[in-house]
Write a protein that holds these residues in place. Structure first.
Motif, PDB file in Angstrom:
ATOM      1  N   UNK A  24     -34.542  18.390   8.857  1.00 33.21           N
ATOM      2  CA  UNK A  24     -33.589  17.329   9.360  1.00 33.21           C
ATOM      3  C   UNK A  24     -32.601  18.032   9.950  1.00 33.21           C
ATOM      4  N   UNK A  25     -31.809  17.281  10.818  1.00 39.67           N
ATOM      5  CA  UNK A  25     -30.626  17.767  11.493  1.00 39.67           C
ATOM      6  C   UNK A  25     -29.503  17.499  10.569  1.00 39.67           C
ATOM      7  N   UNK A  26     -28.406  18.356  10.738  1.00 40.82           N
ATOM      8  CA  UNK A  26     -27.186  18.484   9.763  1.00 40.82           C
ATOM      9  C   UNK A  26     -26.715  16.689   9.769  1.00 40.82           C
ATOM     10  N   UNK A  27     -26.703  16.223  11.031  1.00 38.17           N
ATOM     11  CA  UNK A  27     -26.015  14.908  11.190  1.00 38.17           C
ATOM     12  C   UNK A  27     -27.027  13.881  10.428  1.00 38.17           C
ATOM     13  N   UNK A  28     -28.354  13.934  10.693  1.00 41.73           N
ATOM     14  CA  UNK A  28     -29.345  12.939  10.079  1.00 41.73           C
ATOM     15  C   UNK A  28     -29.327  13.096   8.492  1.00 41.73           C
ATOM     16  N   UNK A  29     -29.170  14.522   8.126  1.00 43.67           N
ATOM     17  CA  UNK A  29     -29.339  14.431   6.622  1.00 43.67           C
ATOM     18  C   UNK A  29     -27.982  13.898   5.889  1.00 43.67           C
ATOM     19  N   UNK A  30     -26.856  14.276   6.388  1.00 47.93           N
ATOM     20  CA  UNK A  30     -25.740  13.646   5.892  1.00 47.93           C
ATOM     21  C   UNK A  30     -25.705  12.308   5.785  1.00 47.93           C
ATOM     22  N   UNK A  31     -26.211  11.654   6.960  1.00 52.55           N
ATOM     23  CA  UNK A  31     -26.175  10.268   6.851  1.00 52.55           C
ATOM     24  C   UNK A  31     -27.114   9.690   6.049  1.00 52.55           C
ATOM     25  N   UNK A  32     -28.291  10.265   5.672  1.00 50.20           N
ATOM     26  CA  UNK A  32     -29.413   9.957   4.736  1.00 50.20           C
ATOM     27  C   UNK A  32     -28.538   9.954   3.342  1.00 50.20           C
ATOM     28  N   UNK A  33     -27.959  11.155   3.028  1.00 47.12           N
ATOM     29  CA  UNK A  33     -27.410  11.337   1.761  1.00 47.12           C
ATOM     30  C   UNK A  33     -26.311  10.148   1.675  1.00 47.12           C
ATOM     31  N   UNK A  34     -25.483   9.792   2.524  1.00 47.20           N
ATOM     32  CA  UNK A  34     -24.257   8.949   2.545  1.00 47.20           C
ATOM     33  C   UNK A  34     -24.993   7.622   2.006  1.00 47.20           C
ATOM     34  N   UNK A  35     -25.948   7.152   2.878  1.00 41.50           N
ATOM     35  CA  UNK A  35     -26.816   5.977   2.528  1.00 41.50           C
ATOM     36  C   UNK A  35     -27.075   5.896   1.409  1.00 41.50           C
ATOM     37  N   UNK A  36     -27.892   6.880   0.769  1.00 43.75           N
ATOM     38  CA  UNK A  36     -28.312   6.970  -0.410  1.00 43.75           C
ATOM     39  C   UNK A  36     -27.464   6.556  -1.600  1.00 43.75           C
ATOM     40  N   UNK A  37     -26.198   7.240  -1.267  1.00 45.29           N
ATOM     41  CA  UNK A  37     -24.844   6.865  -2.027  1.00 45.29           C
ATOM     42  C   UNK A  37     -24.397   5.470  -1.984  1.00 45.29           C
ATOM     43  N   UNK A  38     -24.917   4.496  -1.114  1.00 46.63           N
ATOM     44  CA  UNK A  38     -24.294   3.390  -1.071  1.00 46.63           C
ATOM     45  C   UNK A  38     -23.796   3.109   0.248  1.00 46.63           C
ATOM     46  N   UNK A  39     -23.226   3.917   0.984  1.00 44.21           N
ATOM     47  CA  UNK A  39     -22.523   3.875   2.352  1.00 44.21           C
ATOM     48  C   UNK A  39     -23.486   2.891   3.462  1.00 44.21           C
ATOM     49  N   UNK A  40     -22.855   2.107   4.145  1.00 44.05           N
ATOM     50  CA  UNK A  40     -23.707   1.530   5.294  1.00 44.05           C
ATOM     51  C   UNK A  40     -24.003   2.293   6.306  1.00 44.05           C
ATOM     52  N   UNK A  41     -24.736   2.219   7.453  1.00 41.75           N
ATOM     53  CA  UNK A  41     -25.059   3.184   8.248  1.00 41.75           C
ATOM     54  C   UNK A  41     -23.896   3.723   9.003  1.00 41.75           C
TER      55      UNK A  41
END
Lengths: 312, 442
Positions: free
Chosen positions: A89-106
């Motif tokens: 995964x790219x850095x950006x996609x990975x961080x967004x994935x982790x953020x979303x898992x922790x309840x953030x919206x996209x």
């Protein structure tokens, strides 16, 4: 209300072997709390119980007075000791994935990711794949992934390992900032220097049990309440002769050609610091005298060895 | 569920962006089309001409089959009762290569038999099937009066015309339709094996690179496992969809460019054309119909087959996928997990064999059992479905499906328990004792 994490009489066994035995402590918001202990002491088990990755056999974990539930997991940021990222995964996609898992919206995840990448001046990494990063770079991405959703409780297992001194200072700064924001920060590390530098309190776990707890200064003095460090000029034999049964020489270091020494002396019986100075002043030239403060490393070794010997 | 979905989406993106996914998406259909072409071009014994006797005791065919003549097949009619022995032994029947048995119940049970002396190639088989079926359909339409195409399509059911060796009539391996079912079943198992291995590799690599600990701090082990199985399952479905489109397009090209015009216009049923019966007119005037098209496009009742194919695909995948995920989770290392793949591959091979066995011995005990056993049912049901269920048997397909669904859920719950207890264990060797311990642990 001030954040508060309470660990109450937690017990855990794996196939009949105790991994945690009646461990209790409390961490307040705005504190950096160290969980210390030798390998296999039960630290990781404790951290996994706080994260609800595994369940305690007995006891419980409370966050702000309420038993921790799955809903609260989004309030936790966890950086495990064994770092793991999806390599493709790219850095950006990975961080967004982790953020979303922790309840953030996209949208939130994107905004916060951009903010952190800017904050650490690593926007150029955005499109890099994780496998292209060095270990230290990946650590930084992992750290951002842990704090991206602005958790109330941060659990960091060896957060400084793999970083160069500049990045260690950077992460330390961030931790201090989180502390000022009132977050609860739990740090598990073997790096005793960092414990001295940033932890306010700590607990020492050994063989599944809590063997010490307190502020860092309390822990450093708990076994050394009557020990003083003296630097003097003169003769070592004269120094030793002047000590009588009321004092015990613990350690000595030669500082200059058999003429200057640093010693640690323990007071015995009812003797105090004043008595010690009185007996020494007649035979040597004292340059400095102060209460001895051992390093956390020494405290760690001494406490765990002491416990092991007792159990043996 | 939200987190399971996020996990599923991540898995899906990773799969469909991978090179192997793209390679398989194009290579798979190409190989299947190539095999289809080879089968139709070179399969079976090449027969230039066939002399066929239609044994029509009730005179249903009225001694007619088609208006014109087919250079490859000559038909004769016999309106008495003919036993296999008579056909094989009596002098007068020796000139016939095969006989078609038309019984009075054919309109009701849709079952007919073609007994041949020497196995014909698929082209000849489908040619005969096509001509007999069209005549039957023609009679069916006549019997029911002129009915519109839409109505006819509603009542149209596939005809089970089984080819059998006259010297070995119980061996039904010549049933090409059963092989189409076997193909569908094999497709299910091919996808289960390929994407099941993907599940295993994905779980093992998350475990070995330790990201699983970060994920488990937010997602329950069950949600994580489900998300993974669902995400990879959707990737499998997309792959299948691409295959369907490419294979469909390839078959269309073959129909238009390779296997064309086997039925010349002189064979069209002039009577029906003049009567202007809408369905038959459309049917027989379509110049592109031929035996290849017939097997691929007409003889398989795709609506029913695809409906059950999708259901058996989904639940078969969930059943085996859970097994692959559990193995990935309990293994101490990636190599350790690979060893345990062998028993599953063995199970998959047994399933394939069961499908093959069913084609040859549909009445055997194992064939009947394998129709219900969840490990084998996805392929066996596909074979049986293509061969055709008789009226009283249709309950068995639903029974088999319900058993598979229940087994899939039981397997998922067992796998979830193993996953939960095994996913954070590292460096051990899988032992039965350990697995039992993890299974007992809540």
């Amino acid at each position: 209300m001030k954040n508060k994490l309470e660990i109450e009489h937690v017990e855990k066994s794996f196939f009949g072997k105790k991994a945690l035995d009646n461990v209790s402590f409390q961490v307040n918001g705005g504190e950096i709390f160290g969980i210390l202990g030798p390998n296999g002491a039960g630290k990781t088990t404790l951290i996994r119980i706080i994260n609800r990755i595994i369940e305690a056999d007995k006891g419980g974990v409370k966050l702000n007075g309420n038993l921790l539930s799955d809903k609260d997991l989004k309030k936790i940021g966890y950086l495990p000791e064994e770092r793991g990222l999806y390599k493709s995964m790219t850095v950006y996609d990975h961080l967004i994935f982790l953020g979303r898992l922790r309840g953030l919206s996209k949208l939130e995840a994107k905004q916060k990711t951009n903010k952190w990448l800017q904050h650490f001046s690593i926007e150029s990494w955005k499109t890099k794949r994780i496998e292209e990063l060095s270990k230290g770079m990946a650590q930084k991405v992992q750290f951002i992934g842990t704090v991206l959703h602005e958790p109330e409780l941060l659990i960091l297992d060896e957060p400084l390992s793999g970083f160069d001194p500049i990045n260690v200072a950077l992460i330390m700064e961030e931790l201090k900032r989180f502390k000022e924001e009132g977050k609860i920060i739990i740090l598990s590390t073997h790096n005793m220097r960092s414990v001295e530098d940033i932890c306010d309190k700590a607990i020492l776990i050994h063989q599944a049990k809590k063997i010490a707890e307190g502020s860092i200064s309390e822990l450093r003095t708990v076994n050394y309440n009557d020990v003083y460090e003296i630097i003097f000029k003169g003769n070592m034999i004269a120094f030793a002769n002047s000590l009588w049964a009321g004092f015990e020489l613990l350690d000595k270091t030669i500082l200059e050609d058999n003429n200057k020494f640093r010693v640690t002396v323990k007071l015995l019986g009812n003797n105090n610091f004043h008595d010690l100075l009185k007996v020494l002043m007649e035979s040597i030239e004292i340059e400095s005298a102060k209460k001895y403060l051992p390093s956390m490393q020494d405290v760690f070794i001494e406490l765990t060895q002491e416990k092991t010997e007792k159990n043996a | 569920m939200h987190n399971s979905w996020l996990i599923a989406l991540r898995e899906l993106k990773e799969r469909i962006r991978s090179r192997s996914f793209l390679l398989m998406a194009f290579l798979g259909p190409f190989i299947i089309l190539l095999l289809t072409y080879l089968l139709f071009s070179f399969g079976g014994n090449k027969v230039k001409h066939w002399n066929v006797l239609i044994v029509d005791h009730g005179g249903l065919f009225e001694n007619k089959i088609m208006p014109g003549k087919d250079k490859a097949v000559s038909y004769s009619f016999y309106n008495g009762i003919l036993e296999l022995e008579e056909f094989t032994n009596r002098e007068e029947f020796q000139k016939f290569d095969a006989f078609v048995e038309i019984n009075e119940k054919i309109f009701k049970n849709k079952v007919g038999f073609v007994f041949y002396r020497n196995t014909p190639d698929p082209k000849m088989q489908t040619r005969v099937k096509f001509q007999i079926e069209r005549r039957l359909e023609e009679l069916l339409i006549e019997k029911n009066g002129k009915i519109p195409l839409k109505e006819y399509l509603k009542i149209k059911q596939p005809l089970v015309l089984t080819f059998a060796d006259v010297y070995d009539p119980n061996n039904l391996a010549g049933n090409t339709r059963a092989w189409v079912g076997f193909f569908f079943g094999t497709l299910i198992f091919l996808f289960i094996a390929l994407f099941g291995m993907t599940i295993l590799r994905s779980v093992s690599s998350e475990k070995s690179n330790r990201i699983v600990e970060v994920l488990l701090a937010t997602v329950s082990p069950k949600s994580l496992m489900l998300g993974k199985i669902i995400g990879i399952g959707i990737a499998a479905f997309i792959q299948f969809f691409i295959w369907s489109i490419l294979i469909g397009f390839g078959l269309y090209l073959m129909r238009e460019l390779v296997f064309i015009d086997l039925f010349a216009p002189e064979n069209l049923n002039a009577t029906l054309l003049s009567e202007g019966t809408s369905y038959t007119e459309q049917y027989f005037t379509n110049k592109t119909y031929n035996e290849f098209v017939d097997l691929i496009f007409n003889r398989i009742h795709y609506g029913t087959v695809l409906f059950f194919f999708i259901l058996f695909f989904i639940f078969g995948y969930l059943f085996y996928g859970a097994l692959f995920a559990a193995i990935g989770a309990v293994s101490g290392s990636e190599n350790d997990g690979q060893q345990f793949v062998l028993p599953i591959i063995f199970l998959l091979l047994i399933s394939l064999y069961s499908g093959y066995h069913f084609i040859h011995y549909p009445e055997s005990t194992w064939a009947k059992m394998s129709h219900y056993i969840p490990f084998t049912s996805p392929i066996v049901v596909m074979v049986k479905l293509s061969m055709g269920y008789s009226e009283g048997e249709t309950y068995s397909i639903y029974f088999s499906l319900i058993l598979l669904i229940l087994s899939a859920f039981v397997m998922l719950s067992i796998a979830a328990r193993l996953y939960k207890n095994g996913i954070l264990q590292f460096g051990h060797r899988i032992r039965m004792k350990l697995l039992l311990k993890w299974l007992k642990k809540t």
